[in-house]
Design a protein around this motif. Structure first.
Motif, PDB file in Angstrom:
ATOM      1  N   LYS A 155      84.056  76.469  32.921  1.00  0.00           N
ATOM      2  CA  LYS A 155      83.414  75.482  32.048  1.00  0.00           C
ATOM      3  C   LYS A 155      83.495  75.950  30.609  1.00  0.00           C
ATOM      4  CE  LYS A 155      78.766  74.507  31.554  1.00  0.00           C
ATOM      5  NZ  LYS A 155      77.405  74.307  32.059  1.00  0.00           N
ATOM      6  N   VAL A 156      83.763  75.049  29.680  1.00  0.00           N
ATOM      7  CA  VAL A 156      83.679  75.403  28.259  1.00  0.00           C
ATOM      8  C   VAL A 156      82.761  74.416  27.556  1.00  0.00           C
ATOM      9  CG1 VAL A 156      85.868  76.642  27.972  1.00  0.00           C
ATOM     10  CG2 VAL A 156      85.861  74.162  27.791  1.00  0.00           C
ATOM     11  N   GLU A 157      81.897  74.965  26.725  1.00  0.00           N
ATOM     12  CA  GLU A 157      80.917  74.137  26.037  1.00  0.00           C
ATOM     13  C   GLU A 157      81.083  74.281  24.531  1.00  0.00           C
ATOM     14  OE1 GLU A 157      77.241  74.304  28.239  1.00  0.00           O
ATOM     15  OE2 GLU A 157      76.169  73.471  26.508  1.00  0.00           O
ATOM     16  N   ASN A 158      81.280  73.157  23.860  1.00  0.00           N
ATOM     17  CA  ASN A 158      81.422  73.130  22.403  1.00  0.00           C
ATOM     18  C   ASN A 158      82.546  74.011  21.860  1.00  0.00           C
ATOM     19  OD1 ASN A 158      79.401  71.233  22.061  1.00  0.00           O
ATOM     20  ND2 ASN A 158      77.807  72.804  22.051  1.00  0.00           N
ATOM     21  N   ILE A 159      83.630  74.059  22.587  1.00  0.00           N
ATOM     22  CA  ILE A 159      84.815  74.771  22.081  1.00  0.00           C
ATOM     23  C   ILE A 159      85.875  73.748  21.715  1.00  0.00           C
ATOM     24  CG2 ILE A 159      86.638  76.414  22.613  1.00  0.00           C
ATOM     25  CD1 ILE A 159      84.709  77.721  24.575  1.00  0.00           C
ATOM     26  N   ILE A 160      86.077  72.784  22.601  1.00  0.00           N
ATOM     27  CA  ILE A 160      87.015  71.699  22.308  1.00  0.00           C
ATOM     28  C   ILE A 160      86.228  70.382  22.300  1.00  0.00           C
ATOM     29  CG2 ILE A 160      89.177  72.744  23.084  1.00  0.00           C
ATOM     30  CD1 ILE A 160      88.639  71.513  25.855  1.00  0.00           C
ATOM     31  N   LYS A 161      86.810  69.425  21.591  1.00  0.00           N
ATOM     32  CA  LYS A 161      86.140  68.124  21.476  1.00  0.00           C
ATOM     33  C   LYS A 161      86.912  67.080  22.267  1.00  0.00           C
ATOM     34  CE  LYS A 161      83.494  68.184  17.246  1.00  0.00           C
ATOM     35  NZ  LYS A 161      83.781  68.923  16.021  1.00  0.00           N
ATOM     36  N   CYS A 162      86.161  66.159  22.837  1.00  0.00           N
ATOM     37  CA  CYS A 162      86.794  65.075  23.570  1.00  0.00           C
ATOM     38  C   CYS A 162      87.477  64.125  22.583  1.00  0.00           C
ATOM     39  CB  CYS A 162      85.750  64.331  24.393  1.00  0.00           C
ATOM     40  SG  CYS A 162      86.487  63.047  25.416  1.00  0.00           S
ATOM     41  N   ARG A 163      88.706  63.733  22.937  1.00  0.00           N
ATOM     42  CA  ARG A 163      89.478  62.881  22.015  1.00  0.00           C
ATOM     43  C   ARG A 163      89.291  61.394  22.274  1.00  0.00           C
ATOM     44  NH1 ARG A 163      94.387  66.838  22.863  1.00  0.00           N
ATOM     45  NH2 ARG A 163      93.911  66.161  24.971  1.00  0.00           N
ATOM     46  N   ASN A 164      88.600  61.079  23.365  1.00  0.00           N
ATOM     47  CA  ASN A 164      88.402  59.674  23.715  1.00  0.00           C
ATOM     48  C   ASN A 164      87.376  59.034  22.772  1.00  0.00           C
ATOM     49  OD1 ASN A 164      87.776  57.232  24.866  1.00  0.00           O
ATOM     50  ND2 ASN A 164      87.035  58.088  26.814  1.00  0.00           N
ATOM     51  N   PRO A 165      87.787  58.055  21.961  1.00  0.00           N
ATOM     52  CA  PRO A 165      86.857  57.466  20.992  1.00  0.00           C
ATOM     53  C   PRO A 165      85.688  56.730  21.650  1.00  0.00           C
ATOM     54  CG  PRO A 165      88.941  56.243  21.006  1.00  0.00           C
ATOM     55  CD  PRO A 165      89.138  57.448  21.883  1.00  0.00           C
ATOM     56  N   ARG A 166      85.854  56.356  22.927  1.00  0.00           N
ATOM     57  CA  ARG A 166      84.779  55.654  23.625  1.00  0.00           C
ATOM     58  C   ARG A 166      83.856  56.609  24.392  1.00  0.00           C
ATOM     59  NH1 ARG A 166      89.165  52.760  23.845  1.00  0.00           N
ATOM     60  NH2 ARG A 166      89.799  53.729  25.777  1.00  0.00           N
ATOM     61  N   CYS A 167      84.197  57.887  24.376  1.00  0.00           N
ATOM     62  CA  CYS A 167      83.364  58.874  25.089  1.00  0.00           C
ATOM     63  C   CYS A 167      82.006  58.972  24.414  1.00  0.00           C
ATOM     64  CB  CYS A 167      84.057  60.237  25.068  1.00  0.00           C
ATOM     65  SG  CYS A 167      83.096  61.527  25.903  1.00  0.00           S
ATOM     66  N   ILE A 168      80.975  59.230  25.219  1.00  0.00           N
ATOM     67  CA  ILE A 168      79.618  59.325  24.664  1.00  0.00           C
ATOM     68  C   ILE A 168      79.506  60.430  23.615  1.00  0.00           C
ATOM     69  CG2 ILE A 168      78.761  60.831  26.541  1.00  0.00           C
ATOM     70  CD1 ILE A 168      76.109  59.158  26.289  1.00  0.00           C
ATOM     71  N   THR A 169      80.365  61.475  23.755  1.00  0.00           N
ATOM     72  CA  THR A 169      80.327  62.560  22.758  1.00  0.00           C
ATOM     73  C   THR A 169      80.919  62.113  21.427  1.00  0.00           C
ATOM     74  OG1 THR A 169      82.448  63.434  23.556  1.00  0.00           O
ATOM     75  CG2 THR A 169      80.456  64.418  24.479  1.00  0.00           C
ATOM     76  N   SER A 170      81.704  61.023  21.452  1.00  0.00           N
ATOM     77  CA  SER A 170      82.250  60.502  20.200  1.00  0.00           C
ATOM     78  C   SER A 170      81.307  59.503  19.563  1.00  0.00           C
ATOM     79  CB  SER A 170      83.593  59.801  20.447  1.00  0.00           C
ATOM     80  OG  SER A 170      84.498  60.636  21.121  1.00  0.00           O
ATOM     81  N   GLU A 189      94.324  72.771  33.235  1.00  0.00           N
ATOM     82  CA  GLU A 189      93.811  71.468  32.853  1.00  0.00           C
ATOM     83  C   GLU A 189      92.289  71.386  32.977  1.00  0.00           C
ATOM     84  OE1 GLU A 189      97.765  68.825  33.905  1.00  0.00           O
ATOM     85  OE2 GLU A 189      95.973  68.641  35.177  1.00  0.00           O
ATOM     86  N   TYR A 190      91.707  70.867  31.912  1.00  0.00           N
ATOM     87  CA  TYR A 190      90.259  70.647  31.861  1.00  0.00           C
ATOM     88  C   TYR A 190      89.989  69.151  31.744  1.00  0.00           C
ATOM     89  CZ  TYR A 190      89.310  75.605  31.192  1.00  0.00           C
ATOM     90  OH  TYR A 190      89.197  76.953  31.371  1.00  0.00           O
ATOM     91  N   ALA A 191      88.792  68.746  32.177  1.00  0.00           N
ATOM     92  CA  ALA A 191      88.403  67.343  32.030  1.00  0.00           C
ATOM     93  C   ALA A 191      87.023  67.260  31.407  1.00  0.00           C
ATOM     94  CB  ALA A 191      88.403  66.648  33.387  1.00  0.00           C
ATOM     95  N   CYS A 192      86.850  66.299  30.520  1.00  0.00           N
ATOM     96  CA  CYS A 192      85.546  66.041  29.913  1.00  0.00           C
ATOM     97  C   CYS A 192      84.583  65.615  31.023  1.00  0.00           C
ATOM     98  CB  CYS A 192      85.677  64.935  28.863  1.00  0.00           C
ATOM     99  SG  CYS A 192      84.100  64.355  28.208  1.00  0.00           S
ATOM    100  N   ILE A 193      83.375  66.185  31.049  1.00  0.00           N
ATOM    101  CA  ILE A 193      82.463  65.853  32.149  1.00  0.00           C
ATOM    102  C   ILE A 193      81.908  64.432  32.030  1.00  0.00           C
ATOM    103  CG2 ILE A 193      81.770  68.251  32.577  1.00  0.00           C
ATOM    104  CD1 ILE A 193      79.042  67.475  31.233  1.00  0.00           C
ATOM    105  N   TYR A 194      82.014  63.820  30.853  1.00  0.00           N
ATOM    106  CA  TYR A 194      81.452  62.482  30.684  1.00  0.00           C
ATOM    107  C   TYR A 194      82.467  61.377  30.979  1.00  0.00           C
ATOM    108  CZ  TYR A 194      78.293  65.470  28.040  1.00  0.00           C
ATOM    109  OH  TYR A 194      77.458  66.484  27.655  1.00  0.00           O
ATOM    110  N   CYS A 195      83.726  61.591  30.565  1.00  0.00           N
ATOM    111  CA  CYS A 195      84.677  60.481  30.652  1.00  0.00           C
ATOM    112  C   CYS A 195      85.996  60.855  31.337  1.00  0.00           C
ATOM    113  CB  CYS A 195      84.972  59.929  29.256  1.00  0.00           C
ATOM    114  SG  CYS A 195      86.027  61.005  28.280  1.00  0.00           S
TER     115      CYS A 195
END
Ligand code: CTP
Ligand code: ZN
Length: 145
Positions: A94-109, A127-133
């Motif tokens: 798991k990585v936290e606050n190291i990379i940002k999700c690129r999906n503009p519709r993701c809740i983190t965006s 390969e990693y996946a955003c836990i939200y989207c």
């Protein structure tokens, strides 16, 4: 090229050639008062060329992030000129606050103050996946450094 052995400290070895300077900067080694060495393009038996960082003190490093940057790294802990511990790194689960999700519709965006969390879904392919989207991210490119 020969670079002196250290008496006490850390040797970050088997760094993918070209990544050493980014790790050097990430650790802010240009600002430290102790001796450090960045050795680039050292011939390596199994991967052509590698970088090495030698630090003459036992620095507290986040091994999880370092493993995310380059899982092939070995950290050698040196005491009284001897390697007393070899820490093999790996891609963290798991990585936290190291990379940002690129999906503009993701809740983190769309929302602020939500941690950017990715989990490892395929170790072989890094390969990693955003836990939200579920947006995918491939580790080992190091563009976040
Ligand atoms: N090293 C150092 N100072 C020391 C001891 C070791 O700078 N007092 C460095 C070596 O130059 C090497 C790394 O630490 O880059 C690891 O040392 P060692 O375990 O002796 O080498 P290898 O057996 O070749 O390591 P590996 O199998 O991990 O490649
Ligand atoms: Zn996302």
């Amino acid at each position: 090229m020969n670079v002196q052995k250290i008496t006490n400290g850390l040797v970050i070895d088997h760094i993918r050639a070209g990544t050493g300077i980014r790790i050097f900067n990430w650790l802010k080694l240009d600002k430290v008062p102790f001796s450090v060495a960045l050795i680039m393009n050292v011939p390596s038996l199994n991967r052509g060329k590698k970088d090495i960082i030698k630090i003459s003190t036992v620095l507290d490093i986040d091994y999880s992030i370092l493993g995310f940057i380059d899982p092939s790294i070995t950290v050698n802990v040196v005491e009284d000129e001897h390697v007393v511990r070899k820490i093999g790194l790996a891609l963290p689960e798991k990585v936290e606050n190291i990379i940002k999700c690129r999906n503009p519709r993701c809740i983190t965006s769309t929302e602020t103050n939500i941690p950017h969390v990715f989990t490892l879904i395929d170790r072989k392919r890094a390969e990693y996946a955003c836990i939200y989207c579920d947006e995918m991210y491939r580790a080992g490119i190091g563009e976040f450094l």
